[in-house]
Write a protein that holds these residues in place. Structure first.
Motif, PDB file in Angstrom:
ATOM      1  N   CYS A 213       0.843  -1.200   0.000  1.00 26.84           N
ATOM      2  CA  CYS A 213       0.000   0.000   0.000  1.00 26.84           C
ATOM      3  C   CYS A 213       0.877   1.248   0.000  1.00 26.84           C
ATOM      4  CB  CYS A 213      -0.913   0.011   1.222  1.00 26.84           C
ATOM      5  SG  CYS A 213      -0.044   0.064   2.787  1.00 26.84           S
ATOM      6  N   ASP A 214       0.217   2.383  -0.008  1.00 28.22           N
ATOM      7  CA  ASP A 214       0.914   3.665   0.090  1.00 28.22           C
ATOM      8  C   ASP A 214       1.374   3.844   1.542  1.00 28.22           C
ATOM      9  OD1 ASP A 214       1.636   6.328   0.254  1.00 28.22           O
ATOM     10  OD2 ASP A 214      -0.035   7.038  -0.993  1.00 28.22           O
ATOM     11  N   ILE A 215       2.639   4.128   1.731  1.00 28.35           N
ATOM     12  CA  ILE A 215       3.174   4.289   3.093  1.00 28.35           C
ATOM     13  C   ILE A 215       2.447   5.403   3.843  1.00 28.35           C
ATOM     14  CG2 ILE A 215       5.067   5.847   2.375  1.00 28.35           C
ATOM     15  CD1 ILE A 215       5.242   3.195   5.141  1.00 28.35           C
ATOM     16  N   LEU A 216       1.971   6.412   3.105  1.00 28.68           N
ATOM     17  CA  LEU A 216       1.299   7.524   3.789  1.00 28.68           C
ATOM     18  C   LEU A 216      -0.069   7.094   4.328  1.00 28.68           C
ATOM     19  CD1 LEU A 216       2.238  10.545   1.493  1.00 28.68           C
ATOM     20  CD2 LEU A 216       3.441   9.634   3.494  1.00 28.68           C
ATOM     21  N   ASP A 217      -0.642   6.036   3.761  1.00 26.26           N
ATOM     22  CA  ASP A 217      -1.878   5.472   4.321  1.00 26.26           C
ATOM     23  C   ASP A 217      -1.564   4.547   5.492  1.00 26.26           C
ATOM     24  OD1 ASP A 217      -3.352   6.758   2.409  1.00 26.26           O
ATOM     25  OD2 ASP A 217      -3.377   5.041   1.030  1.00 26.26           O
ATOM     26  N   LEU A 218      -0.438   3.866   5.410  1.00 27.03           N
ATOM     27  CA  LEU A 218      -0.106   2.881   6.457  1.00 27.03           C
ATOM     28  C   LEU A 218       0.359   3.529   7.761  1.00 27.03           C
ATOM     29  CD1 LEU A 218       0.416  -0.142   7.249  1.00 27.03           C
ATOM     30  CD2 LEU A 218       2.776   0.214   6.496  1.00 27.03           C
ATOM     31  N   LEU A 219       1.232   4.537   7.652  1.00 31.17           N
ATOM     32  CA  LEU A 219       1.874   5.074   8.868  1.00 31.17           C
ATOM     33  C   LEU A 219       0.882   5.498   9.957  1.00 31.17           C
ATOM     34  CD1 LEU A 219       4.899   6.948   7.270  1.00 31.17           C
ATOM     35  CD2 LEU A 219       5.041   5.061   8.907  1.00 31.17           C
ATOM     36  N   PRO A 220      -0.203   6.230   9.621  1.00 28.32           N
ATOM     37  CA  PRO A 220      -1.119   6.619  10.701  1.00 28.32           C
ATOM     38  C   PRO A 220      -1.778   5.436  11.410  1.00 28.32           C
ATOM     39  CG  PRO A 220      -1.597   7.808   8.648  1.00 28.32           C
ATOM     40  CD  PRO A 220      -0.622   6.737   8.310  1.00 28.32           C
ATOM     41  N   LYS A 221      -1.787   4.258  10.753  1.00 30.52           N
ATOM     42  CA  LYS A 221      -2.435   3.087  11.376  1.00 30.52           C
ATOM     43  C   LYS A 221      -1.493   2.334  12.309  1.00 30.52           C
ATOM     44  CE  LYS A 221      -5.217   2.420   7.245  1.00 30.52           C
ATOM     45  NZ  LYS A 221      -5.069   1.792   5.939  1.00 30.52           N
ATOM     46  N   LEU A 222      -0.211   2.667  12.286  1.00 27.58           N
ATOM     47  CA  LEU A 222       0.759   1.931  13.113  1.00 27.58           C
ATOM     48  C   LEU A 222       0.911   2.618  14.472  1.00 27.58           C
ATOM     49  CD1 LEU A 222       3.532   1.368  10.389  1.00 27.58           C
ATOM     50  CD2 LEU A 222       1.837  -0.297  11.177  1.00 27.58           C
ATOM     51  N   ASN A 223       1.140   1.803  15.509  1.00 31.02           N
ATOM     52  CA  ASN A 223       1.323   2.373  16.852  1.00 31.02           C
ATOM     53  C   ASN A 223       2.640   3.117  16.950  1.00 31.02           C
ATOM     54  OD1 ASN A 223      -1.047   1.304  17.777  1.00 31.02           O
ATOM     55  ND2 ASN A 223      -0.077  -0.625  18.427  1.00 31.02           N
ATOM     56  N   ALA A 224       2.677   4.099  17.857  1.00 34.61           N
ATOM     57  CA  ALA A 224       3.929   4.826  18.097  1.00 34.61           C
ATOM     58  C   ALA A 224       4.975   3.844  18.625  1.00 34.61           C
ATOM     59  CB  ALA A 224       3.682   5.934  19.119  1.00 34.61           C
ATOM     60  N   ALA A 225       6.236   4.117  18.300  1.00 40.11           N
ATOM     61  CA  ALA A 225       7.379   3.325  18.788  1.00 40.11           C
ATOM     62  C   ALA A 225       7.206   1.820  18.522  1.00 40.11           C
ATOM     63  CB  ALA A 225       7.596   3.596  20.275  1.00 40.11           C
ATOM     64  N   SER A 226       6.709   1.482  17.337  1.00 38.17           N
ATOM     65  CA  SER A 226       6.478   0.064  17.007  1.00 38.17           C
ATOM     66  C   SER A 226       7.763  -0.659  16.630  1.00 38.17           C
ATOM     67  CB  SER A 226       5.556  -0.057  15.798  1.00 38.17           C
ATOM     68  OG  SER A 226       4.279   0.385  16.066  1.00 38.17           O
ATOM     69  N   PHE A 227       8.758   0.081  16.111  1.00 41.55           N
ATOM     70  CA  PHE A 227       9.929  -0.600  15.540  1.00 41.55           C
ATOM     71  C   PHE A 227      11.226  -0.092  16.152  1.00 41.55           C
ATOM     72  CE2 PHE A 227       6.657  -0.042  12.226  1.00 41.55           C
ATOM     73  CZ  PHE A 227       6.226  -1.354  12.183  1.00 41.55           C
ATOM     74  N   ASP A 228      12.086  -1.038  16.526  1.00 41.88           N
ATOM     75  CA  ASP A 228      13.385  -0.641  17.096  1.00 41.88           C
ATOM     76  C   ASP A 228      14.240   0.044  16.036  1.00 41.88           C
ATOM     77  OD1 ASP A 228      12.762  -1.648  19.557  1.00 41.88           O
ATOM     78  OD2 ASP A 228      13.599  -3.638  19.132  1.00 41.88           O
ATOM     79  N   LEU A 229      14.192  -0.488  14.835  1.00 44.40           N
ATOM     80  CA  LEU A 229      15.013   0.071  13.756  1.00 44.40           C
ATOM     81  C   LEU A 229      14.161   0.254  12.496  1.00 44.40           C
ATOM     82  CD1 LEU A 229      17.640   0.739  12.129  1.00 44.40           C
ATOM     83  CD2 LEU A 229      18.002  -1.731  11.907  1.00 44.40           C
ATOM     84  N   SER A 230      14.179   1.467  11.949  1.00 47.76           N
ATOM     85  CA  SER A 230      13.587   1.694  10.624  1.00 47.76           C
ATOM     86  C   SER A 230      14.735   1.930   9.666  1.00 47.76           C
ATOM     87  CB  SER A 230      12.665   2.918  10.629  1.00 47.76           C
ATOM     88  OG  SER A 230      11.567   2.669  11.463  1.00 47.76           O
TER      89      SER A 230
END
Ligand SMILES: C[S@@+](CC[C@H](N)C(=O)[O-])C[C@H]1O[C@@H](n2cnc3c(N)ncnc32)[C@H](O)[C@@H]1O
Length: 407
Positions: A213-230
């Motif tokens: 999908c479009d990352i701009l649609d996905l990011l708001p659906k993800l919880n804060a601090a979900s990933f140790d490394l991006s």
């Protein structure tokens, strides 16, 4: 940290990353070094690549630590398929399935419909016939893991025997004599590709989630601090005038059985729709904050006003992406970036990104520059006011740490 990033002698033909062509891929050992250095420094349980492309960083992360959570996103369904196949590899019965595939290729089995708009512009009639035979055989493979591997291996064959030039990622028709002189070794080349490469797919990773999908649609659906490394390499401008990942993928996407692709439904509307839906691709007026505008002003003032909109639209998306990325990242952000030129003005994406991340409470750990030794995009890409414009030939690696982790 990151003592060697040149890897001048690295040949991707020797590993899994050389089994398929995808534009602007990251250099695997560089990404591996970044991830392993950060793993030594801090406990890394999850790795996120928001523009995973051919999955270079996600694959390397999975090889370094099998138990970690791998998450990726890409708008291009071909990138999704490629990354899925690299991560999940092949099933242990792959050699039996290769035999079955070869058997079907030598007999005349069931025929499936294979056609797409402008097919005979991009593929010679006899090449279509050969690809159809392979396609019919792949559809009959019941093991999904192996079937996806068979589609994956077909992608470079389609491109190699198509009527599009290999010198560019855009679809650009070859001269008629060159098209006529293509030797149709499609089936033979395909069989040797699967025979020679299947063993590179023996590592299976299952702890992954890929969002198509479009990352701009996905990011708001993800919880804060979900990933140790991006860790990622974002596009450095709109696809249409930088790297047309979508157009590059269309002949393969039209050939692969749609049931085996992750699709949102709009992908086949036209040949450039993936590019126009990608970062900075949508035609509209941009709306940036005064701070965002202040970062762009030094460049905009040197660029013809007619070209401002393209730059502003891209950066509106890019800053939205950075906002979301900073929110979902718990510890580190590692970016591989390139600068692009608009109207002969080099837009310093690295410096803009640095300043932006610092306001988001990320602190610089490493900045490194790497020369790109081999490039398909010609060093000179176009003529502006009769003078050649050079394309990117350096990439910049930036590693940032979230401030609250600094002792
Ligand atoms: C530089 S490439 C990534 C290459 C990757 N690092 C690799 O090694 O193969 C950028 C990727 O961003 C994807 N992309 C562009 N705009 C996007 C968007 N809005 N959402 C998700 N993916 C996007 C493109 O499809 C492309 O695969």
């Amino acid at each position: 940290m990151l003592s060697d990033i040149s890897f001048k002698n690295y040949k991707k033909s020797e590993d899994i990353h050389g089994t398929i062509l995808y534009p602007a891929i990251m250099v695997a050992p560089v990404q591996k070094n970044i991830i392993s250095d950060l793993m030594r420094r801090e406990d890394i349980q999850s790795v996120f690549d928001p523009f995973h492309g051919s999955g270079t960083a996600l694959y390397e992360a999975a090889q370094l630590a099998h138990e970690i959570q791998i998450v990726g996103c890409d708008i291009n369904p071909l990138a999704n398929l490629i990354t899925k196949v690299k991560l999940q590899g092949v099933d242990q019965n792959i050699r039996e399935d290769i035999l079955q595939l070869k058997d079907m290729l030598s007999s005349h089995g069931k025929k499936y419909n294979y056609t797409f708009p402008n097919m005979y512009k991009w593929l010679r009639e006899d090449i279509v016939a050969s690809l159809s035979r392979i396609r019919d055989a792949i559809i009959e493979i019941s093991n999904e893991q192996n079937r996806l591997f068979f589609w994956y291996m077909l992608c470079d064959i389609i491109r190699k025997y198509s009527n599009t030039r290999s010198s560019t990622y855009k679809l650009h028709i070859k001269e008629i004599e060159k098209i006529q002189s293509i030797d149709n070794d499609v089936v033979k080349s395909y069989i040797s590709a699967i025979d020679n490469n299947a063993d590179k797919f023996k590592h299976n990773t299952w702890n992954f989630t890929l969002h198509k999908c479009d990352i701009l649609d996905l990011l708001p659906k993800l919880n804060a601090a979900s990933f140790d490394l991006s860790i990622t390499s974002p596009p450095y401008g709109d696809n249409a005038t930088t790297v047309p990942y979508g157009q590059f993928s269309m002949l393969a996407l039209h050939t692969i059985d749609k049931k085996d692709l992750e699709l949102e439904g709009w992908e086949f509307e036209n040949y450039s729709i993936i590019d126009s839906k990608s970062l900075g691709g949508k035609k509209r007026n941009a709306n940036l904050s005064p701070y965002q505008m202040s970062l762009l002003e030094p460049f905009l003032s040197k660029i013809a006003p007619a070209k401002h909109r393209k730059v502003l639209v891209f950066f509106e998306d890019y800053f939205k992406f950075l906002d979301g990325l900073c929110r979902v990242t718990k510890k580190y952000i590692a970016l591989t970036l390139g600068n692009r030129t608009v109207d002969r003005v080099s837009i310093n994406l690295t410096d803009i990104t640095k300043q932006y991340l610092e306001t988001k409470k990320f602190q610089k750990l490493v900045h490194a520059t790497r020369e790109i030794p081999i490039k398909r995009t010609p060093k000179v890409t176009s003529l502006v006011y009769e003078k050649p414009v050079s394309s990117m030939n350096h990439e910049f690696i930036m590693i940032y740490e979230k401030e609250r982790f600094v002792a």
